[in-house]
Design a protein around this motif. Structure first.
Motif, short mmCIF file in Angstrom:
data_model
loop_
_atom_site.label_atom_id
_atom_site.label_comp_id
_atom_site.label_asym_id
_atom_site.label_seq_id
_atom_site.Cartn_x
_atom_site.Cartn_y
_atom_site.Cartn_z
N THR A 60 -3.45 -5.10 -3.08
CA THR A 60 -4.73 -4.70 -2.48
C THR A 60 -5.65 -3.97 -3.43
N GLY A 61 -5.10 -3.46 -4.54
CA GLY A 61 -5.90 -2.66 -5.47
C GLY A 61 -6.14 -1.25 -5.00
N LEU A 62 -5.52 -0.84 -3.86
CA LEU A 62 -5.68 0.52 -3.34
C LEU A 62 -4.70 1.47 -4.03
N VAL A 63 -5.17 2.70 -4.28
CA VAL A 63 -4.31 3.76 -4.80
C VAL A 63 -3.85 4.61 -3.61
N HIS A 64 -2.56 4.78 -3.49
CA HIS A 64 -1.97 5.54 -2.39
C HIS A 64 -1.39 6.85 -2.92
N ASN A 65 -1.44 7.86 -2.09
CA ASN A 65 -0.87 9.18 -2.38
C ASN A 65 -0.07 9.58 -1.16
#
Length: 954
Positions: free
Chosen positions: A268-273
């Motif tokens: 997805t290209g999302l950065v998760h934390n």
């Protein structure tokens, strides 16, 4: 500045007025005509103590006993001129790592600091001869561990609060502590002691024994000492139960038992934390949901941070065993031999929170197993994300994985230290033209070895293997797949058995010394004898530090360090003169001068010359003016020269962190994204020694006076009174240091200092991933201040006798100028880096005695301090959040002791009961201190300490 010996002898004239009578622990001063001529600290010439040109504070055995302390370190660390020395209240392990000087963390040791110039700049002698530097188990130490010298051996302690390199050589920049041992002992003595903290525990107990005797030609003394101190957990003191008092979890760790995962989803290209939900099992990942999720993860917030503070120690455990002996034999009236032997064992421990894993490209741990070669396989049965998490190459998508494996228990560092010391020599006397001369020849061999065993650490290579392809793991003996994603309790004993080693580090220091000295009167001058001393000294230092093989191989998950090994030797000669210029005995006045020069030839950097000049002007029987000007130097230590790359984890506040700060010009210039937030408050800093270091050089000035007014001598209301005033000033050039890491960050961001900005790198996400802090001859240190003193003995009355002794020190300036010409944060009235420089410190000792009874009341005052809020901006506990300034109130300790002595049984029986910190003062809360919410190097533990002693002489 280097100069030939002849120039060192003509350095400069100084006028000083230091006071003769020691203050807080003063002793009566007899008439100078009745004094034996002896060697006094600060001079090699045999003379009466009242003739010295420098301030020497004498801590008598009686004064030491009245203090209630049972270690040499506690006694000297409570002098008003003392700074922040290491002690057993400082839980110095874990993220303190390996400081730039290569000396290790000194865990379990205790040191002395004078004038806040650091323990490395204080020379420690025993009977005028150098003592060996400590071994910490984690480096090559460059300061003396005072725990190797038991109080049972001590007759008195002489403290010279002036530079003395021309008399004693390197390291005596800030002063000299000379421990004088017991001699001429007849019979035996034994003392049992016990103490405990009222609300904390921390029981201490021990026994001191000694026995001596002799004949007309033979004198001997042997003894032993045992001391044990129980640990106190941080849980016993409320402010120590959080990382920074009053801030909740804001300064907690991002490595938690539940785990923190910062990564880019390649789909997805999302950065998760993210962090695992409490109690989650077999977590699942729902792509593209961001933080609004109902599965087994939620977005990481401050509330998820880990509170590491309860795992620390307020008081570290220590067990010390010492045996010692010394003998002197007179061959005839003019020649004798002497020998001294000491063996000391110490077992001590420190503790830190369970060791975290920081893995990923933003980890900043300087380890390729965790930063550039880690692949958490999608086939790992515990990987919930369905794709590889990798730090390798352009496809790297794992930025940070923080996990606190509480299953493995806290880190426990245990030190086993052995120190032995052997000294022998000849001494004698002779006459030249009816003038007495004396000489001595000495040899010393001493060694200190330490082994530090670390339980609770991890092997990064094995973590890497256990997180990878299960098929590859199965081919490795003992390897089982590792679960870092399921929260606390998911790391099984089988997983721990593969990744958790026992880490053993070793260090060693060796001292070889030979010296020869001669002193006497060269000639009779109109004002008195011309005193002379000269001598030669050879010293060789050898030191090594060998970390565990997994550390050397780069597999250690904890603080890495490299091996250190080196040696150097020095040949020295010195000359000292005591020149009487004028004397009028009828009017009670005299003027004399002292001159000293020393030349040292080092195998590491060549020659160095120092000189010292002093004047003493006795205006009348009751008033003396005197002073000294001295050059000094300190040679770089083995750790400073040869220490290899190592690391410590500093708790730092990144000035670019937060939306409001990330847009600062220098932050933007460093490529910091607008939404940057510092991931972890602990930033890894790489340090190293420097083989090109040159010696530090110094200049010291003392000016003072002592007044013993006639109207307060031998009267109905005063037996004797002494008033003292001293001005001191020290300047150190080319100070060996590494810049303060927090100051580097702030100078780069707010002042665009090129040197500071070149010291660290950021990732494209803004996180600091490289921070270098290497030793160099960078700084200039300037400090000056005033010592005030009062000693008053009242006449003996039917109700007993009273004595008052007081001393106060005022630090008017302390400035450390760094390599950029800017002042570092330290200064008078400031707390920084777990050490304080109070503007005012003072002591008042009141002693009452009548027959077998004695009562002592001591007051110790530490002035008000100010500090940075330590990253606590916006929290109510900080006095001024806007200015980042917090106030630490002044503290006064009251100590009370009652004793009873009787000669009715054997040679003497003594009972002592006492309490230190009678009013139960708690230390002021420190927001910028690293552990336990207060400065352990400046303040006592919270609450009262009760103790009892019983002694018998036979």
């Amino acid at each position: 500045m280097t100069m030939p010996p002849r120039c060192a002898l003509a350095a400069a004239i100084c006028v000083a007025l230091p006071f003769v009578v020691p203050v807080a622990f003063a002793q009566d001063q007899p008439d100078p005509t009745t004094l034996d001529r002896v060697t006094v600290t600060g001079s090699r010439i045999r003379q009466s103590e009242l003739e010295t040109h420098v301030p020497v504070q004498v801590l008598t055995r009686e004064a030491i006993d009245r203090s209630g302390f049972k270690s040499v370190a506690d006694v000297v660390q409570n002098l008003t001129a003392s700074g922040a020395g290491l002690n057993t209240k400082f839980n110095s392990s874990g993220n303190f790592g390996f400081p730039p000087d290569g000396g290790g963390v000194g865990a379990g040791a205790a040191t002395v600091d004078l004038r806040h110039l650091g323990p490395k700049r204080v020379l420690v002698l025993v009977d005028g001869i150098r003592w060996i530097n400590e071994s910490s188990g984690s480096g090559v130490g460059s300061a003396v561990d005072l725990n190797t010298i038991p109080l049972a051996l001590v007759d008195r302690i002489e403290v010279l609060e002036d530079g003395a390199s021309s008399i004693y050589g390197s390291d005596a920049i800030a002063g000299v502590v000379n421990i004088i041992t017991r001699k001429n002992v007849q019979g035996g003595d034994v003392e049992l002691h016990y103490g405990t903290y009222e609300d904390l525990g921390g029981d201490t107990w021990g026994v001191d024994m000694g026995y001596g005797g002799g004949t007309d030609r033979l004198q001997w003394f042997v003894g032993g000492s045992y001391f044990k101190q129980e640990e106190v957990s941080s849980l016993e003191y409320g402010p120590s139960s959080v990382p920074v008092p009053g801030t909740g979890l804001a300064n907690g760790s991002s490595a938690t038992p539940q785990g923190r995962f910062v990564f880019l989803d390649p789909n997805t290209g999302l950065v998760h934390n993210l962090t695992t939900n409490t109690g989650a099992t077999a977590p699942t990942f729902v792509p593209g949901q961001g933080c609004a999720r109902t599965d087994d993860f939620h977005c990481f917030t401050t509330a998820d941070r880990f509170n590491f503070a309860p795992y620390n120690l307020l008081l570290t455990p220590s067990e010390r065993k010492t045996v010692f002996g010394q003998v002197r034999f007179a061959f005839n009236d003019n020649i004798g031999a002497h020998a001294r032997v000491l063996y000391n064992e110490r077992e001590s421990a420190n503790q830190a929170a369970p060791e975290p894993f920081f893995l990923g490209t933003d980890a900043g741990i300087y380890n390729h197993w965790g930063e550039s070669s880690l692949v958490i396989s999608a086939l790992n049965p515990y990987n919930p994300f369905g794709f590889d998490l990798t730090t390798v190459g352009p496809d790297a998508n794992l930025f940070l994985l923080g996990r606190r494996p509480v299953e493995g228990g806290p880190r426990r560092y245990r030190q086993d230290v052995e120190t032995w010391y052997v000294a022998a020599g000849l001494d004698g006397s002779f006459d030249v033209n009816a003038r007495p001369w004396s000489w001595d020849v000495n040899v010393v061999r001493s060694e200190s070895k330490a082994e530090q065993t670390n339980l609770g650490s991890y092997n990064l290579r094995r973590i890497n293997e256990a997180l990878g392809d299960p098929a590859a793991c199965a081919a490795i003996a003992g390897c089982v797949p590792l679960d870092l994603f399921g929260g606390a309790g998911t790391i099984t004993p089988e997983m721990l058995a593969f990744i958790q080693p026992v880490v053993r580090d070793e260090s060693e220091n060796t001292l070889t010394l030979a010296s020869a000295n001669v002193t006497g009167a060269l000639a009779q001058m109109p004002a008195g004898p011309l005193g002379f001393a000269a001598g030669y000294e050879y010293r060789k230092y050898e030191g090594s530090y060998q970390p565990d093989p997994i550390t050397v191989a780069g597999e250690y998950n904890g603080v890495p360090s490299g091996p250190t090994s080196g040696d150097y030797d020095v040949n020295e000669i010195y000359v000292e003169l005591a020149v009487p210029l004028f004397a009028n005995p009828e009017r009670g006045n005299a003027l004399d001068m002292s001159i000293a020069g020393r030349y040292s030839d080092y195998s590491t950097f060549g020659g160095e010359s120092t000189g010292k000049l002093g004047l003493r002007w006795q205006l009348a029987d009751e008033l003396v003016l005197r002073g000294s000007f001295a050059q000094g130097f300190r040679a770089p230590s083995i750790g400073e020269l040869y220490g290899t790359l190592s690391r410590f984890d500093a708790t730092l506040v990144d000035p670019c962190s937060g939306a409001a700060n990330a847009v600062l010009p220098e932050c933007v210039a460093q490529g910091v994204p607008a939404d940057y937030v510092q991931t972890n408050s602990q930033i890894s800093v790489v340090t190293s020694g420097n083989a090109n270091l040159q010696p530090e050089t110094s200049r010291s000035l003392n000016l003072g006076a002592v007044w013993s007014p006639a109207f307060a001598t031998g009267t109905a209301w005063s037996e004797r009174m002494d008033l003292g005033l001293t001005f001191y000033k020290h300047t150190i050039d080319d100070a060996i240091q590494a810049p303060d890491a927090q100051a580097i960050l702030e100078r780069c961001v707010f002042q665009a200092d090129p040197f500071s900005c070149a010291s660290y790198d950021r990732s494209d996400r803004g996180q600091i991933v490289r921070f270098d802090d290497i030793l160099d001859n960078l700084g200039t240190i300037r400090t000056d201040g005033w010592d005030f003193s009062l000693g008053w003995l009242l006449p003996e009355q039917s109700w007993g006798q009273l004595r008052f002794d007081a001393k106060a020190t005022f630090v008017s300036e302390f400035e450390l100028v760094n390599e950029s010409g800017q002042a570092e944060p330290r200064g008078p009235g400031v707390e920084v880096n777990d050490s304080a420089i109070p503007e005012w410190t003072s002591t008042l000792s009141t002693q009452w005695s009548m027959g077998p009874w004695a009562l002592a009341w001591n007051m110790r005052y530490i002035g008000e301090l100010r500090e940075s809020c330590g990253g606590a901006n916006g929290f109510p506990i900080c006095d001024d959040s806007v200015a980042d300034r917090n106030r630490m109130e002044a503290t006064t300790y009251h100590d009370l002791q009652a004793s009873w002595n009787s000669d009715a049984w054997l040679r003497g029986l003594r009972f002592v009961l006492g309490v230190n910190n009678l009013t139960g003062e708690d230390p002021p809360i420190c927001l910028s201190c690293s552990l336990n919410g207060y400065d352990a190097s400046t303040y006592d533990l919270p609450g009262r300490f009760f103790y009892a002693r019983v002694g018998l002489r036979f």
